[in-house]
Design a protein around this motif. Structure first.
Motif, PDB file in Angstrom:
ATOM      1  N   GLY A 275       0.814  -1.207   0.000  1.00 56.68           N
ATOM      2  CA  GLY A 275       0.000   0.000   0.000  1.00 56.68           C
ATOM      3  C   GLY A 275       0.849   1.259   0.000  1.00 56.68           C
ATOM      4  N   ALA A 276       0.204   2.384  -0.272  1.00 54.78           N
ATOM      5  CA  ALA A 276       0.909   3.666  -0.297  1.00 54.78           C
ATOM      6  C   ALA A 276      -0.075   4.790   0.000  1.00 54.78           C
ATOM      7  N   ILE A 277       0.487   5.875   0.510  1.00 57.58           N
ATOM      8  CA  ILE A 277      -0.294   7.103   0.733  1.00 57.58           C
ATOM      9  C   ILE A 277       0.543   8.247   0.191  1.00 57.58           C
ATOM     10  N   THR A 278       0.011   8.967  -0.787  1.00 65.52           N
ATOM     11  CA  THR A 278       0.766  10.082  -1.381  1.00 65.52           C
ATOM     12  C   THR A 278      -0.034  11.377  -1.249  1.00 65.52           C
ATOM     13  N   GLY A 279       0.609  12.467  -1.601  1.00 68.51           N
ATOM     14  CA  GLY A 279      -0.074  13.766  -1.539  1.00 68.51           C
ATOM     15  C   GLY A 279      -0.194  14.299  -0.123  1.00 68.51           C
ATOM     16  N   LEU A 280       0.729  13.895   0.750  1.00 61.46           N
ATOM     17  CA  LEU A 280       0.671  14.307   2.159  1.00 61.46           C
ATOM     18  C   LEU A 280       1.310  15.677   2.353  1.00 61.46           C
TER      19      LEU A 280
ATOM     20  N   ILE B 277      -6.721  11.414   5.784  1.00 60.11           N
ATOM     21  CA  ILE B 277      -6.056  10.177   5.378  1.00 60.11           C
ATOM     22  C   ILE B 277      -7.073   9.040   5.345  1.00 60.11           C
TER      23      ILE B 277
END
Lengths: 554, 554
Positions: free
Chosen positions: A416-421, A430
């Motif tokens: 998984g990934a979380i971008t645009g933080l 989030i």
């Protein structure tokens, strides 16, 4: 006399029994049992994606839930129970001895995770899955072709190969291997002989590369080429498989006594939870039945003649009768769904459980209550706050592969990934992005079915998330640009299983008839909001770009 | 008689005064004042990256910290204070009227964030920075060439242009604009006339495109082409600039009385905190002086003749005398550093502050104590747990652009990211990845200096993070593959400022002499661990790949 059936539904965390009136589908009693060893985190290692379950968790739950549910029923019900069927998660296989006893129930293996059921979401067998795929592509017959063309580490052969390679003791002691749904049915009949117990078409066809066209399981030469350790195992497994409308046998005297039921009770052949959930939700051809819980299982049925010779690539298989006997059952799904929300909740709980838990400012009992109260409210409060955030406002784009990707194109090595933080990215923002990511994952599955020539007319949702989260459901309707019907039954899997039991025991002659009489219909419908649909189209492109990048990195 | 100087150090959250014995650098007293309005979150909007500070926060802190620090000193010290110098964050400009009074101190503007100081980390001017860069590349002279070739939204012209475009009232009332460091010095001298107050070389050269080769600020035609709103402003700004060894004037009677000091006290020309921090840390040629706090400021000095005609691309400027008069001062930095750890802490605090805070299980006072206690321990506890995690074990790779990227190649539109997440990715693992990301950001800066022909012989670290976090410092040493010396002074910025005051007031004839007598040396040194260096080389490639992807997406 009114007849009753029992649907036994083994989920990831608990087992439920549901007692149903076969005349009208009325649910008389329902009891849940949480697996105690599992709840304590035993035999698992989340970091390595090792998830194992002890057979005792299952057996204790089997007895407890049926006995307690019968207590809740009016007099006369127990005597008129005519059938019990079982659904479980899968592929969740276990190594068994010659008698069909899971090794963890035999001396010396009591605490060995390799002697226990390897839960569907266990991903320790990534390497083995890669190897199976490599060999399959080179072999003259592609044994993966009815399973979407990519074998997953979540499935039967990868898991058993991983375990016997890792654990010589289990290898030596394992006479055969049995799926969870087959073993519970067999236990109830009193005959767990691995060579004769009735194996589920659903489990075998979707997860074990079983197909009539192959004469059953893959060729011995293929298996031995994969690893000489597999030599001879095929003969101790099975050739024939059975759909869920078939009887596996009758309730054994031992279990009849334990449960307070008659030995005339018919035990149906087992199947997977999502497949029987689709039955319970009254699946129609070309409607995607989406079981939304920790992961999703997406079920579609189509007339055999319409699928014809097409191989649907990148899904989890196309199996004759795996959902509704006589129809082609197509399976897809997301490896993590509610599990992603739960992961985020655990992340946010960290200070509560690791710092506040050690505080000396308040007494132990109050502290525990405070932690529980706070934890319990996290998802609900996040949902309320996330709902207020306009689409695309936060700039956060996430990827829902925290447990790998099941479909399209199984690949458990993905993450998984979380971008645009940015420094203003708070928990509700989030969380919203994570919900959107799970919706985008759903969209990718729909896109694949359509690209492979299988149309989708609508979605029927069931499972915990479908019932509980309006936020999630509306976002999915918006992202899919498709109305979503939510099945009324709180327990669609258990209800579908009770329907199967009603057919196996002869109350009805086929599943359609059982559905017509026992079904509880649709509770509500979510409609896509055109304005949101447009906004999500753009975000979905970002999701796909992020996905391509991550996939290329691996 | 022993002479004393005062270093006034305005950080992002608080101001500190430090009273120093000029003979030996002994620190006699130090007092900190947290900005009260800022602490309350006033005038800010983190989501839009708007960060403003009220001039009253600065003035109250000025008086309080000096008065209180003098109280801590033995008798005879106040009378022998000979100089005060000021360092501040920057670029942190404010709109002022004809008398040089910040508009927020004038009627009608008291609560208007656009009439306040625009803090260095305010990124509301992203659009304006883009426009400045576009025009600069088309113009016959590239006014950005001494500032790394890319103008940042963190800097003077972008910020003032953004504010006057957005706020017609401020546009009409703003006679001129002044940097925070210049305004405080001017206030102390009692003459804040924007046309005559002495402007800092450091601020002007690094942030306002001031250079001798241009005859001062950029050409009027350039500014008017940028926006007609800028017409005439240049004449109300400045032509000349001054290094930190120059006197701005003497303490005004009003402030002498407020502070209990003589009107003979010399006020030095101000400079930025990181630049005077490098002075305090005894910067040597080709040693990168890294001020590690909420963000990092990375300072390097080199003999003028060795830099020659080279333009160092992608940094925050090369300015004659901006750090040490007579040497070329080179500036770089990371837009967020400790701020990233603080962001993660805030994320984890969410259930405490939004759910537990509303619990009725315990009384209000205990609840507040419990929340404070838990919050306070988060970073320390995360650090302890993160240290136990082997390098690369978690598979998590993060990007440190949560506040954009300052260097190399300023781009405030960039965002942060966290990849490689699975369901076992817990808070310490994510925290470790965030620390590693900040270290990789440091490495990218070193790489750029070296690629542009400026060698780096070592690192001198100062600032809060350098002092407090062994975890962070060891990871940076490993990632940079370079020893890191930590400056002994707890207050290197304030100490460097006191050194500058000692030169401006004539105690010493130059900075080198002041450093030699007042410096406190190195406290400890971190050495790279060869085994870790190798592992981080691979992870750094992942970081760069992730960075390229994110940059291409924007």
């Amino acid at each position: 006399m009114t007849k009753y059936t029992i649907g036994l539904d083994y989920g990831s965390d608990s087992v439920r029994s549901l007692i149903v009136n076969t005349e009208n589908g009325k649910e008389l009693a329902s009891v849940v049992f949480e697996y105690p060893r599992w709840k304590d985190g035993k035999y698992c290692n989340a970091l390595n994606n090792q998830f194992r379950q002890h057979p005792k968790d299952y057996l204790e739950g089997l007895e407890y839930t049926i006995v307690e549910a019968l207590k809740q029923c009016p007099e006369g019900v127990a005597e008129n129970v005519v059938g019990i069927s079982v659904d479980t998660t899968g592929s969740t296989p276990v190594a068994v001895d010659e008698k069909g006893t899971p090794l963890a129930l035999t001396p010396g293996f009591e605490e060995n995770p390799n002697a226990m059921f390897v839960l569907w979401k266990d991903h320790t067998a990534v390497k083995e899955a890669v190897q199976i795929n490599e060999l399959a592509k080179k072999w003259d017959v592609d044994f993966t072709k009815f399973e979407g063309g990519i074998y997953s580490s979540e499935w039967f052969w990868a898991k058993l190969l991983h375990v016997i390679r890792e654990d010589a003791g289990v290898y030596r002691a394992a006479y055969s291997w049995v799926e969870h749904c087959d073993w519970i049915s067999a236990v109830l009949t009193g005959d767990t002989n691995p060579k004769t117990l009735k194996r589920s078409r659903c489990a075998a066809g979707h997860k074990a590369m079983w197909h009539e066209a192959f004469g059953g399981l893959p060729a011995e030469e293929f298996l031995v080429e994969l690893d000489p350790l597999l030599s001879g195992l095929k003969d101790r497994l099975y050739k024939e498989t059975f759909t869920c409308d078939v009887a596996a046998g009758k309730l054994s005297a031992e279990w009849a006594e334990k449960l307070g039921l008659s030995t005339d009770v018919v035990i149906g052949v087992g199947a997977f939870d999502a497949h029987l959930g689709a039955v319970g939700a009254e699946i129609e051809p070309y409607y995607l039945s989406k079981v939304m819980g920790t992961s999703t299982c997406d079920m579609l049925i189509a007339p055999m003649e319409e699928v014809g010779d097409k191989f649907i690539n990148g899904i989890c298989g196309q199996v004759d009768g795996s959902i509704i006997p006589g129809m082609m059952g197509l399976e897809a799904g997301q490896s993590a769904f509610g599990d992603i929300y739960a992961w985020f909740k655990r992340l946010l709980e960290w200070p509560l459980k690791n710092i506040l838990a050690e505080s000396e400012l308040i007494d132990e009992a109050t502290k525990q209550k405070l932690i529980e109260e706070t934890s319990y409210k996290i998802i609900a409060k996040l949902s309320i706050e996330a709902e207020k955030i306009p689409i695309a406002e936060s700039g956060i784009v996430a990827l829902d592969w925290m447990n790998g990707r099941r479909t399209p194109d199984a690949n458990q090595a993905l993450k998984g990934a979380i971008t645009g933080l940015n420094l203003g990215s708070d928990a509700p923002r989030i969380f919203r992005a994570l919900v959107e990511a799970t919706a985008f994952g759903s969209k990718a599955i729909n896109d694949r079915f359509i690209a492979e020539g299988v149309r989708i007319d609508g979605v029927i949702a069931l499972g915990g998330v479908a019932k509980k989260s309006k936020l999630v459901m509306q976002i999915i309707a918006d992202v899919l640009d498709m109305p979503i019907k939510v099945a009324r039954s709180e327990q669609a899997c258990a209800l579908g299983t009770a329907m199967a039991a009603a057919v196996a025991s002869g109350v009805y002659s086929n599943i359609a008839e059982a559905q017509k009489n026992m079904g509880s219909g649709i509770e509500m419908e979510y409609h896509p909001i055109p304005e949101n649909v447009e906004k999500y189209k753009m975000l979905y492109e970002d999701y796909k770009n992020l996905g391509s990048f991550i996939e290329n990195q691996v």
